[in-house]
Every structure is written in C-alpha cells, then in structure tokens.
Motif scaffolding. Structure first.
Motif, PDB file in Angstrom:
ATOM      1  N   GLY A   1      72.461  45.326 102.438  1.00 61.07           N
ATOM      2  CA  GLY A   1      73.395  46.725 103.143  1.00 61.07           C
ATOM      3  C   GLY A   1      73.942  45.725 104.353  1.00 61.07           C
ATOM      4  N   LEU A   2      75.462  46.469 105.631  1.00 60.62           N
ATOM      5  CA  LEU A   2      75.776  45.320 106.267  1.00 60.62           C
ATOM      6  C   LEU A   2      75.809  46.321 107.641  1.00 60.62           C
ATOM      7  N   PRO A   3      74.643  45.488 108.530  1.00 60.07           N
ATOM      8  CA  PRO A   3      74.897  46.321 110.056  1.00 60.07           C
ATOM      9  C   PRO A   3      75.717  46.372 111.289  1.00 60.07           C
TER      10      PRO A   3
ATOM     11  N   ALA B   1      72.785  33.574  98.747  1.00 64.45           N
ATOM     12  CA  ALA B   1      74.351  33.924  97.606  1.00 64.45           C
ATOM     13  C   ALA B   1      74.853  35.243  98.951  1.00 64.45           C
ATOM     14  N   PRO B   2      76.142  35.521  98.530  1.00 60.59           N
ATOM     15  CA  PRO B   2      77.177  36.551  99.879  1.00 60.59           C
ATOM     16  C   PRO B   2      76.665  37.193  97.987  1.00 60.59           C
ATOM     17  N   SER B   3      77.287  38.719  98.646  1.00 66.75           N
ATOM     18  CA  SER B   3      76.764  39.414  97.833  1.00 66.75           C
ATOM     19  C   SER B   3      78.516  41.340  98.157  1.00 66.75           C
TER      20      SER B   3
ATOM     21  N   VAL C   1      73.151  28.432 106.042  1.00 64.70           N
ATOM     22  CA  VAL C   1      74.102  28.088 107.228  1.00 64.70           C
ATOM     23  C   VAL C   1      75.841  29.356 106.737  1.00 64.70           C
ATOM     24  N   ARG C   2      76.651  29.285 106.030  1.00 70.62           N
ATOM     25  CA  ARG C   2      77.053  30.250 105.443  1.00 70.62           C
ATOM     26  C   ARG C   2      77.097  31.440 105.901  1.00 70.62           C
ATOM     27  N   HIS C   3      77.850  31.837 106.056  1.00 68.02           N
ATOM     28  CA  HIS C   3      78.328  33.786 106.542  1.00 68.02           C
ATOM     29  C   HIS C   3      79.607  34.167 106.416  1.00 68.02           C
ATOM     30  N   THR C   4      79.751  35.754 106.642  1.00 69.57           N
ATOM     31  CA  THR C   4      80.738  36.063 106.411  1.00 69.57           C
ATOM     32  C   THR C   4      81.365  36.024 107.798  1.00 69.57           C
ATOM     33  N   ASP C   5      82.587  35.582 108.773  1.00 67.77           N
ATOM     34  CA  ASP C   5      82.650  35.833 110.020  1.00 67.77           C
ATOM     35  C   ASP C   5      84.251  36.797 110.124  1.00 67.77           C
ATOM     36  N   ARG C   6      84.391  38.292 110.083  1.00 70.65           N
ATOM     37  CA  ARG C   6      85.223  39.078 109.687  1.00 70.65           C
ATOM     38  C   ARG C   6      86.822  39.189 110.967  1.00 70.65           C
ATOM     39  N   ARG C   7      86.393  38.047 111.958  1.00 67.56           N
ATOM     40  CA  ARG C   7      87.144  37.974 113.252  1.00 67.56           C
ATOM     41  C   ARG C   7      88.046  37.282 112.945  1.00 67.56           C
TER      42      ARG C   7
ATOM     43  N   PRO D   1      71.199  41.032 107.261  1.00 69.05           N
ATOM     44  CA  PRO D   1      69.644  40.314 106.354  1.00 69.05           C
ATOM     45  C   PRO D   1      69.852  40.289 105.139  1.00 69.05           C
ATOM     46  N   ARG D   2      67.707  39.791 104.525  1.00 70.27           N
ATOM     47  CA  ARG D   2      68.922  40.024 102.881  1.00 70.27           C
ATOM     48  C   ARG D   2      67.462  40.535 102.939  1.00 70.27           C
ATOM     49  N   LEU D   3      67.158  40.429 101.536  1.00 67.84           N
ATOM     50  CA  LEU D   3      65.505  41.320 100.312  1.00 67.84           C
ATOM     51  C   LEU D   3      64.984  40.119 100.886  1.00 67.84           C
TER      52      LEU D   3
ATOM     53  N   GLY E   1      91.835  43.290 106.588  1.00 70.81           N
ATOM     54  CA  GLY E   1      90.545  43.098 106.157  1.00 70.81           C
ATOM     55  C   GLY E   1      90.061  44.625 105.692  1.00 70.81           C
ATOM     56  N   ARG E   2      89.148  44.873 105.243  1.00 75.23           N
ATOM     57  CA  ARG E   2      88.403  45.760 104.650  1.00 75.23           C
ATOM     58  C   ARG E   2      88.061  47.090 105.878  1.00 75.23           C
ATOM     59  N   ASP E   3      88.539  48.049 106.068  1.00 69.02           N
ATOM     60  CA  ASP E   3      88.326  48.470 106.563  1.00 69.02           C
ATOM     61  C   ASP E   3      86.495  49.631 106.721  1.00 69.02           C
TER      62      ASP E   3
ATOM     63  N   VAL F   1      86.627  34.768 104.462  1.00 65.80           N
ATOM     64  CA  VAL F   1      86.322  35.665 104.547  1.00 65.80           C
ATOM     65  C   VAL F   1      86.690  36.270 102.860  1.00 65.80           C
ATOM     66  N   PRO F   2      86.482  36.710 101.990  1.00 63.78           N
ATOM     67  CA  PRO F   2      86.477  37.360 100.491  1.00 63.78           C
ATOM     68  C   PRO F   2      87.337  39.009 101.076  1.00 63.78           C
ATOM     69  N   LEU F   3      88.033  39.176 100.260  1.00 63.86           N
ATOM     70  CA  LEU F   3      89.197  40.575 100.898  1.00 63.86           C
ATOM     71  C   LEU F   3      88.788  40.947  98.987  1.00 63.86           C
ATOM     72  N   SER F   4      87.933  41.441  98.828  1.00 69.07           N
ATOM     73  CA  SER F   4      88.119  42.616  96.791  1.00 69.07           C
ATOM     74  C   SER F   4      88.661  43.607  97.645  1.00 69.07           C
ATOM     75  N   ALA F   5      88.878  44.950  98.171  1.00 72.01           N
ATOM     76  CA  ALA F   5      89.574  46.090  97.835  1.00 72.01           C
ATOM     77  C   ALA F   5      91.004  45.495  96.700  1.00 72.01           C
TER      78      ALA F   5
HETATM   79  C1  LIG Z   1      81.799  40.283  95.600  1.00 75.78           C
HETATM   80  C2  LIG Z   1      82.376  39.895  96.463  1.00 75.78           C
HETATM   81  C3  LIG Z   1      83.290  40.595  97.352  1.00 75.78           C
HETATM   82  C4  LIG Z   1      83.453  40.655  98.975  1.00 75.78           C
HETATM   83  N1  LIG Z   1      84.078  41.880  99.934  1.00 75.78           N
HETATM   84  C5  LIG Z   1      84.164  41.436 100.835  1.00 75.78           C
HETATM   85  C6  LIG Z   1      85.547  42.384 101.946  1.00 75.78           C
HETATM   86  O1  LIG Z   1      86.254  43.337 100.393  1.00 75.78           O
HETATM   87  N2  LIG Z   1      85.326  42.761 102.615  1.00 75.78           N
HETATM   88  C7  LIG Z   1      84.705  41.774 103.560  1.00 75.78           C
HETATM   89  O2  LIG Z   1      84.708  41.200 104.427  1.00 75.78           O
HETATM   90  N3  LIG Z   1      83.886  40.984 103.543  1.00 75.78           N
HETATM   91  C8  LIG Z   1      83.467  41.213 101.676  1.00 75.78           C
HETATM   92  N4  LIG Z   1      81.992  40.245 101.017  1.00 75.78           N
HETATM   93  C9  LIG Z   1      81.028  39.989 102.024  1.00 75.78           C
HETATM   94  C10 LIG Z   1      79.572  40.092 101.990  1.00 75.78           C
HETATM   95  O3  LIG Z   1      79.621  41.434 102.402  1.00 75.78           O
HETATM   96  C11 LIG Z   1      78.527  38.928 102.410  1.00 75.78           C
HETATM   97  O4  LIG Z   1      78.854  38.236 102.007  1.00 75.78           O
HETATM   98  C12 LIG Z   1      77.748  40.011 102.505  1.00 75.78           C
HETATM   99  O5  LIG Z   1      77.404  41.128 103.351  1.00 75.78           O
HETATM  100  C13 LIG Z   1      76.580  38.917 102.593  1.00 75.78           C
HETATM  101  O6  LIG Z   1      77.005  38.396 104.354  1.00 75.78           O
HETATM  102  P1  LIG Z   1      76.888  36.929 104.293  1.00 75.78           P
HETATM  103  O7  LIG Z   1      77.962  36.643 103.750  1.00 75.78           O
HETATM  104  O8  LIG Z   1      77.249  37.116 106.206  1.00 75.78           O
HETATM  105  O9  LIG Z   1      75.441  36.431 104.030  1.00 75.78           O
HETATM  106  C14 LIG Z   1      82.107  39.984  99.587  1.00 75.78           C
HETATM  107  C15 LIG Z   1      81.451  39.483  98.994  1.00 75.78           C
HETATM  108  C16 LIG Z   1      81.335  38.983  97.339  1.00 75.78           C
HETATM  109  C17 LIG Z   1      80.126  38.190  97.101  1.00 75.78           C
END
Ligand SMILES: Cc1cc2nc3c(=O)[nH]c(=O)nc-3n(C[C@H](O)[C@H](O)[C@H](O)COP(=O)(O)O)c2cc1C
Length: 331
Positions: free
Chosen positions: A195-197, A21-23, A119-125, A313-315, A212-214, A268-272
């Motif tokens: 964390g984020l490598p 799961a994403p976090s 397969v799901r992942h975050t691609d910020r490009r 990575p994951r724990l 996107g997030r700085d 891509v989630p944006l939470s800032a």
């Molecule tokens: C509640 C929540 C908030 C997040 N906020 C951001 C964000 O503001 N910017 C961003 O680039 N990614 C954001 N993410 C994505 C996470 O950084 C990402 O899910 C995590 O690093 C795991 O990577 P993966 O999604 O590629 O598996 C958020 C994810 C969640 C669940």
C-alpha cells in the motif's frame, strides 16, 4: 558451489530483487516459486483490486514489471532463461515460467539496470522546467519497443485531451463507493509492507497539466509551487487487449522506467484513465485504432533542488518467494 546450487541461489535472488518492481497501489500482487531448474511467477488473487481492476489488467501489468526485473537480475548474474508466458491455459494464475537456464557472460547493461531497481521510485510532485531531452525520449521508446509494445509521445492537443479525459476518470471514480473503499484500504496499510503510506502522497494536489490520481486523502509529502509544464506525456500501447499482452506491457513499463531512471528521467504512471471503460475508449481513439492503451506515463526531469520522496515499503522476500521446493539446496 555446484552449478545446481548456483542456479537455485540465482533464481531465489532474482525473485527477491523483483520485489523492487512498481505495482498499482503498491499491491505487489505476485508470488514466486523457486524450483530446482525453473522459477514460476503467480498472481496473488487476494491482492487484486476487484473494484478498480476487475479484468486484472493492472494486476498483470504489475506482475509483468516484476517479471522484467527478475529477467534482468538473472542476466546480470550471467544466466540466460527461456520465458514462457501464460504457460498453462488451465492455470491462469501461473503467469510465467523462467526455464531452460544456462550459463552466459554477465550482461553489463543488465547490471546497470539492477542498480537502477533500488533507486527507481514514483515522485508525484511537479517536475522541473527542464524538458526531457529528445535523446532520452528516444532511448525510453526503444526500451518499450524491445519488449514488444509501443510508446506514443502525445502532442500538445493530445495532452489537453488527456487532461480532460483524466478529469472525467477522476469524477467517475470519485462517485464509485466500492472503488473509494478500495483506495482507502490501500492507503491505510501502514506497517504491512504494502500500500501507499502518507509520506509518498502529496500534501495537496500538485499543479500538473494532466491531473494525477486523487488518492482520496492528502498525504504528508510537501508539494512546492511548481507546475509540470515541461513534462511529456506518453501512451504505452500494443496490439492486443489480453492478459498475456498486459503482462508484456508490464515488462515494457519496467524496461522504460529503469531506462528512464538511468537517464535521470522521472516517471509517473497514470492508470485511472485506463481503469474507467469510457475513458479507456477515448484513449483508444487517440491511438486512431492502431492499438490498445495499457497505461499513460508522465515523463519529466525532477527538480534537483528537491530531495526525492521516501521509498514506498515492500513485503519481505520470504513472504513473496517460496523456496520450499529447493530448501535442501539453499541450506
Ligand atoms: C500498473 C500500475 C499503475 C499505477 N498507477 C498509478 C497511478 O494511477 N497514479 C500514481 O500516482 N501511481 C501509479 N502507479 C505507481 C505505484 O503507485 C507505485 O509504483 C507503487 O506505489 C510503488 O512505489 P514506487 O514506484 O515508488 O516503488 C502505478 C504503478 C503501476 C505498476
């Protein structure tokens, strides 16, 4: 294999699968406890972002995503469960209990979702110039609604307002020392499984309509010259602004993201913008008072010519899944 043993095995496997799961900042702020006839989800307070997320909103959303993953993993294996959210008011770290498990037929939709988890992942490009098909937006929206939340697709004016709001959130966060230190910590955890490598962070700010997030430091993920003009932006929201609704928001985020993955849509989630109280209030006004904002999503079609970023990575499962209460049954 006895039914009891099948059940404990399925619970332990569902908890391990939920590790995909994403976090927020990849904190993975959850811990699972496998019991003989139930599975419990608890928060890990040590992995809460005390400066960025003092109320625990993003922590609960992240844990909700893990909960939805576990629910789907059980359904894919042919188990029906009753989900108790926040079952004990005296124990706020206990977020959910999956209980009353019974056998049913394996759900093929859930099986497909489980395949999407790895397969799901975050691609910020930036995404490609291809717009997200209306039918895909409809399916993603329905996935959110099925989890008790709502998804508002923003119109052009609202996207511009969101862009300005995200810029304000960035400025506020850049000036907050504690918050910068927290971000620096979670972007320098190489080898810890959290964390984020650097490999998943853009090597320069991508050209996006909404910033996107700085992350405070450049990563090593090459960003091409594209612009995400064709992306859609959406606001995930709901009726309440309480821990149990944040948990549900995480379940909705997860359902939406897995559905999007199945349909080839990048999220891509944006939470800032929800972390900073003033910008969260602006989002609330964009909803015209009909709900509380949980998180913003960028939806787009990734450029097929560009390979995806490496996996974050994951724990290892043994650090997040406690099987001590069922050790005999699993051995
Ligand atoms: C509640 C929540 C908030 C997040 N906020 C951001 C964000 O503001 N910017 C961003 O680039 N990614 C954001 N993410 C994505 C996470 O950084 C990402 O899910 C995590 O690093 C795991 O990577 P993966 O999604 O590629 O598996 C958020 C994810 C969640 C669940």
């Amino acid at each position: 294999m006895s039914q009891e043993r099948q059940l404990t095995t399925a619970l332990a496997e569902a908890a391990a699968t939920a590790g995909h799961a994403p976090s927020v900042h990849n904190t993975q702020p959850w811990r699972w406890r496998v019991l003989p006839e139930a599975l419990e989800l608890r928060t890990v307070p040590d992995r809460r972002l005390s400066a960025t997320d003092p109320e625990g909103r993003l922590l609960a959303i992240s844990c909700g995503a893990a909960l939805q993953h576990a629910r789907v993993a059980l359904a894919a294996e042919g188990w029906r469960a009753v989900v108790q959210r926040m079952p004990d008011p005296g124990d706020p770290e206990l977020l959910a209990r999956l209980t009353d498990l019974s056998r049913t037929t394996a759900d093929p939709d859930a099986m497909r979702m489980v395949q999407c988890m790895s397969v799901r992942h975050t691609d910020r490009r930036p995404v490609s110039d291809e717009p997200v098909p209306t039918a895909a937006i409809g399916e993603i929206t329905r996935a959110v609604t099925a989890e008790g939340c709502r998804l508002q697709i923003l119109n052009q004016d609202q996207v511009l307002e969101l862009a300005a709001t995200a810029g304000r959130a960035d400025t506020v966060e850049a000036e907050d020392q504690e918050l910068r230190a927290e971000l620096a910590y979670w972007t320098s955890q190489a080898g810890s499984g959290t964390g984020l490598p650097p490999e998943v962070l853009p090597d320069q700010p991508p050209q996006t309509t909404v910033p996107g997030r700085d992350f405070g430091r450049p990563g090593s993920l090459p960003v091409g010259p594209g612009h995400d003009r064709a992306a859609a932006y959406a606001l995930l929201h709901g009726d309440e602004d309480e821990p149990d609704s944040w948990l549900r928001a995480g379940e909705a985020l997860s359902a939406a993201w897995l559905t999007a993955t199945r349909l080839g849509v990048s999220v891509v989630p944006l939470s800032a913008v929800v972390e900073v109280p003033a910008t969260r209030q602006t989002l609330r006004q964009m909803l015209a008072g009909i709900g509380y904002p949980y998180i913003v999503l960028r939806l787009g079609i990734a450029d097929p010519a560009v390979a995806g970023p490496p996996h974050t990575p994951r724990l290892p499962a043994d650090q997040v899944v406690d099987t001590s209460a069922v050790r005999d049954e699993l051995s």
